[in-house]
Design a protein around this motif. Sequence first.
Motif, mmCIF file in Angstrom:
data_model
loop_
_atom_site.group_PDB
_atom_site.id
_atom_site.type_symbol
_atom_site.label_atom_id
_atom_site.label_comp_id
_atom_site.label_asym_id
_atom_site.label_seq_id
_atom_site.Cartn_x
_atom_site.Cartn_y
_atom_site.Cartn_z
ATOM 1 N N LEU A 1 -25.404 130.771 38.415
ATOM 2 C CA LEU A 1 -25.688 129.365 38.672
ATOM 3 C C LEU A 1 -24.486 128.495 38.324
ATOM 4 O O LEU A 1 -23.840 128.701 37.292
ATOM 5 C CB LEU A 1 -26.878 128.897 37.827
ATOM 6 C CG LEU A 1 -28.269 129.400 38.216
ATOM 7 C CD1 LEU A 1 -29.271 129.004 37.132
ATOM 8 C CD2 LEU A 1 -28.700 128.821 39.553
ATOM 9 N N PRO A 2 -24.173 127.501 39.159
ATOM 10 C CA PRO A 2 -23.140 126.540 38.767
ATOM 11 C C PRO A 2 -23.699 125.543 37.771
ATOM 12 O O PRO A 2 -24.914 125.363 37.669
ATOM 13 C CB PRO A 2 -22.785 125.850 40.092
ATOM 14 C CG PRO A 2 -24.043 125.920 40.888
ATOM 15 C CD PRO A 2 -24.707 127.228 40.499
ATOM 16 N N ASN A 3 -22.822 124.905 37.025
ATOM 17 C CA ASN A 3 -23.240 123.862 36.111
ATOM 18 C C ASN A 3 -23.480 122.586 36.911
ATOM 19 O O ASN A 3 -22.575 122.117 37.608
ATOM 20 C CB ASN A 3 -22.145 123.634 35.061
ATOM 21 C CG ASN A 3 -22.640 122.842 33.871
ATOM 22 O OD1 ASN A 3 -23.823 122.542 33.758
ATOM 23 N ND2 ASN A 3 -21.725 122.502 32.980
ATOM 24 N N PRO A 4 -24.702 121.999 36.885
ATOM 25 C CA PRO A 4 -24.973 120.820 37.722
ATOM 26 C C PRO A 4 -23.953 119.695 37.602
ATOM 27 O O PRO A 4 -23.571 119.117 38.616
ATOM 28 C CB PRO A 4 -26.367 120.380 37.253
ATOM 29 C CG PRO A 4 -27.008 121.626 36.791
ATOM 30 C CD PRO A 4 -25.902 122.417 36.144
ATOM 31 N N PRO A 5 -23.473 119.345 36.393
ATOM 32 C CA PRO A 5 -22.449 118.294 36.349
ATOM 33 C C PRO A 5 -21.205 118.656 37.150
ATOM 34 O O PRO A 5 -20.616 117.809 37.809
ATOM 35 C CB PRO A 5 -22.140 118.184 34.845
ATOM 36 C CG PRO A 5 -23.383 118.632 34.171
ATOM 37 C CD PRO A 5 -23.909 119.736 35.042
ATOM 38 N N ALA A 6 -20.823 119.936 37.112
ATOM 39 C CA ALA A 6 -19.659 120.364 37.877
ATOM 40 C C ALA A 6 -19.934 120.319 39.370
ATOM 41 O O ALA A 6 -19.037 120.111 40.184
ATOM 42 C CB ALA A 6 -19.253 121.784 37.469
ATOM 43 N N ALA A 7 -21.207 120.501 39.740
ATOM 44 C CA ALA A 7 -21.560 120.498 41.162
ATOM 45 C C ALA A 7 -21.568 119.097 41.749
ATOM 46 O O ALA A 7 -21.384 118.921 42.952
ATOM 47 C CB ALA A 7 -22.933 121.148 41.356
ATOM 48 N N THR A 8 -21.783 118.095 40.897
ATOM 49 C CA THR A 8 -21.908 116.732 41.406
ATOM 50 C C THR A 8 -20.678 115.872 41.153
ATOM 51 O O THR A 8 -20.529 114.814 41.740
ATOM 52 C CB THR A 8 -23.117 116.030 40.769
ATOM 53 O OG1 THR A 8 -23.020 116.117 39.350
ATOM 54 C CG2 THR A 8 -24.404 116.698 41.219
ATOM 55 N N GLU A 9 -19.793 116.330 40.268
ATOM 56 C CA GLU A 9 -18.615 115.509 39.975
ATOM 57 C C GLU A 9 -17.613 115.588 41.120
ATOM 58 O O GLU A 9 -17.588 116.535 41.905
ATOM 59 C CB GLU A 9 -17.960 115.969 38.675
ATOM 60 C CG GLU A 9 -17.342 117.364 38.770
ATOM 61 C CD GLU A 9 -16.785 117.839 37.438
ATOM 62 O OE1 GLU A 9 -16.153 118.906 37.422
ATOM 63 O OE2 GLU A 9 -16.999 117.145 36.423
ATOM 64 N N GLU A 10 -16.795 114.581 41.233
ATOM 65 C CA GLU A 10 -15.787 114.548 42.281
ATOM 66 C C GLU A 10 -14.693 115.548 41.948
ATOM 67 O O GLU A 10 -14.167 115.585 40.842
ATOM 68 C CB GLU A 10 -15.188 113.140 42.407
ATOM 69 C CG GLU A 10 -16.187 112.105 42.903
ATOM 70 C CD GLU A 10 -16.657 112.392 44.322
ATOM 71 O OE1 GLU A 10 -15.907 113.020 45.080
ATOM 72 O OE2 GLU A 10 -17.785 111.994 44.663
ATOM 73 N N VAL A 11 -14.350 116.369 42.917
ATOM 74 C CA VAL A 11 -13.285 117.346 42.747
ATOM 75 C C VAL A 11 -12.094 116.908 43.584
ATOM 76 O O VAL A 11 -12.236 116.604 44.766
ATOM 77 C CB VAL A 11 -13.745 118.757 43.174
ATOM 78 C CG1 VAL A 11 -12.639 119.772 42.929
ATOM 79 C CG2 VAL A 11 -14.997 119.140 42.404
ATOM 80 N N GLU A 12 -10.903 116.873 42.993
ATOM 81 C CA GLU A 12 -9.752 116.306 43.659
ATOM 82 C C GLU A 12 -9.062 117.269 44.619
ATOM 83 O O GLU A 12 -8.099 116.893 45.261
ATOM 84 C CB GLU A 12 -8.742 115.833 42.610
ATOM 85 C CG GLU A 12 -9.271 114.674 41.764
ATOM 86 C CD GLU A 12 -8.228 114.166 40.796
ATOM 87 O OE1 GLU A 12 -7.111 114.735 40.786
ATOM 88 O OE2 GLU A 12 -8.526 113.215 40.068
ATOM 89 N N ASP A 13 -9.554 118.505 44.693
ATOM 90 C CA ASP A 13 -8.878 119.421 45.610
ATOM 91 C C ASP A 13 -9.064 118.953 47.046
ATOM 92 O O ASP A 13 -10.126 118.535 47.453
ATOM 93 C CB ASP A 13 -9.412 120.850 45.427
ATOM 94 C CG ASP A 13 -10.910 120.933 45.625
ATOM 95 O OD1 ASP A 13 -11.571 119.877 45.535
ATOM 96 O OD2 ASP A 13 -11.402 122.051 45.871
#
Length: 690
Positions: free
Chosen positions: A368-380
């Motif tokens: 499972l991914p961490n929900p905060p990581a799934a919803t935060e903006e990723v700069e890639d």
Amino acid sequence: MHPFAFLLAAAYVHATPIIGIQSDLQAPLEDPTVQPHTSGRQLHGRFLHITDLHPDSFYKFHSSTEEEDACHRGKGTSGVYGAETTDCDTPYALVNATFKWIQENIKDNIDFVVWTGDSARHDSDEEIPRTQDEVLSTNRWVASKFLEVFGKNGDPTKPLTIPIVSTFGNNDILPHNILLSGPNKWLKAYTDIWGRFIPEEQRHGFERGGWYYVEVIPNKLAVFSLNTLYFFSHNAAVDGCALRSEPGYEHLEWLRIQLQFMRRRGMKAILTGHVPPARTGSKQLWDETCWQKYTLWLRQYRDVVVGGLYGHMNIDHFMLQDTKEVNLLAIEGTPAANHIARAKMDEELTIESANDYLEELRENWSDLPNPPAATEEVEDSKKKGKKTKKEKNLKKIGGPWGERFHVTHVGPSVVPNFMPTLRVIEYNISGLQETPVWAQGSTESQDDSMDWLEEANLRSDGYADGNELGEHFEDDDVSVGEKKKRKKKKKKKHQKPKNPDLIVPDPPTKGSPPGPAYSPQTLTLLGYTQYFANLTHINNDFVRSEDEDVDIDKWHEGTHHGKHPKDKAPKPKPFQYQVEYDTFTDPIYKLTDLTVRSYIKLAHRIGQYEPEKTDQIEESLREIEDGEDEVYAEGKKHRKKKHHKQHEKNKVWLRFIQRAFVGTLNDEDLKSFEQDESPELLADEWRGEL
């Protein structure tokens, strides 16, 4: 340090009372001309979950806990209030003390009670086999305890002050596990025993199938009592939920129609039952067709269902039901191409089988991914035609609210296979403070209702065909450009149901907000306080220590087996429940509420074999010992098992295990959760950190 030392020390901290078929399957719509009865009380935003009492009238204190005696005879260490950590059942003294504590501490601060079954002893004594009269009289006695505590002014003959929602356990019938399609003598008997709990207009339907619901907050919240024995894989009298002739099929059709009416009325629902829908990669408790259809209902009515509450397994834990595993062919009883043949899960978990089960849950959660990581903006930067990391993570959890999953809570038991427990759950009542509350005797209009057999032929009013199942949650979150590209591609032909009796309900309307299971709002579950009774302290039968081997896969004779009470006559201490933990202040779980997102985050943390620094046990933050290279030398196929060859680092996982068994695991038991390790070292790490 002895495994019960922390319990004995905690025993002096007192618990603080909390403050602050045909017509039988009809579903009434709200009639605005009918006003609900009121009782003058106000909502508190709390309710009690109690499960698996297993009272045993043959229990004798200071009797033997060995399998052939079952606390019914012989000499041994069984205490006045029960033989903790054994397979013995519950003395009446513990049941009486439990209800007395409820009356004195939480009765006036809860809105309703969820009672999830198994209120008769196990059939574990060959010398005293159970009888129908015994099973029914024991259940009638437990029902009378609820009437005594929650009857107006403590009078069991007067109306209840709050609703009690009861349900069947697999030991509430004879032979255990086996319940035929209704109507039958058992359903008729429980219609009488639970007559004060079942709404009058639903009693005839209950006699047919053993299911009902109560509007615990009129026109706002209903609690459903599901008869899970028709889903239970150990019930040889029925055959799943695919065929129209099966009671499981009828039951889930009834549930589908009720949830549809709840949606139309703007109501929400809590689903309760005895046997939970436990399912791992290798084993399951429900028939697969029942699990599939039930999980489909959860997916399609995710705007209605607040959560699920179950018992039976005795261990304190939760499970995430993955709605992505819904398969139309499996619902119809036809194995799909990727079908996994799962064995029946043990009907009664041993420490060994619980070990395997919890390890499988952890392995599933490790991806499972961490929900905060799934919803935060990723700069890639997003490459043409490829998804960003954020989009991939969102897809994994079913969008920003985690709508791919549903949470099922499994409460630990009163029967002291570990320690007796109770759970008080809090929920959001914002905006409901002035809402009329439940009062016994209130009825609802049934003028606007629909026969489920008649309704099954109408596909245009609120229901879809099998094509809807081909579109999954991530479609709501992909970009417009991505959707256009998909349209250019040849559409994949989805499997349509071949069974004309299978109706796929519509999901929530496009753009509708997430339900209370996913987004904090009115009726969202906020958290719970877990209580336990420390019988080692309360029974006060201090005994001399003797080392002994523990067989974790057989009858539990208990921690005190082979020891001797210090006094011939028992001298128990005052009985009380105390707080084991609560999710509001717990520094390990860190649950902000009981939404699906919060549990996905917790499951992700439990599943990490290389956890974040804040979730690590400091004493085990060291390089793997020299033997690690040998693990890899054995071949590539062993690489995934690397974590089994090192000291456990994840304190969230260890806390999860500790709570699953209500803090009663000893060093030998801990060894079963850590392969090839020193149980003494693991125990020291655990206790030093937790």
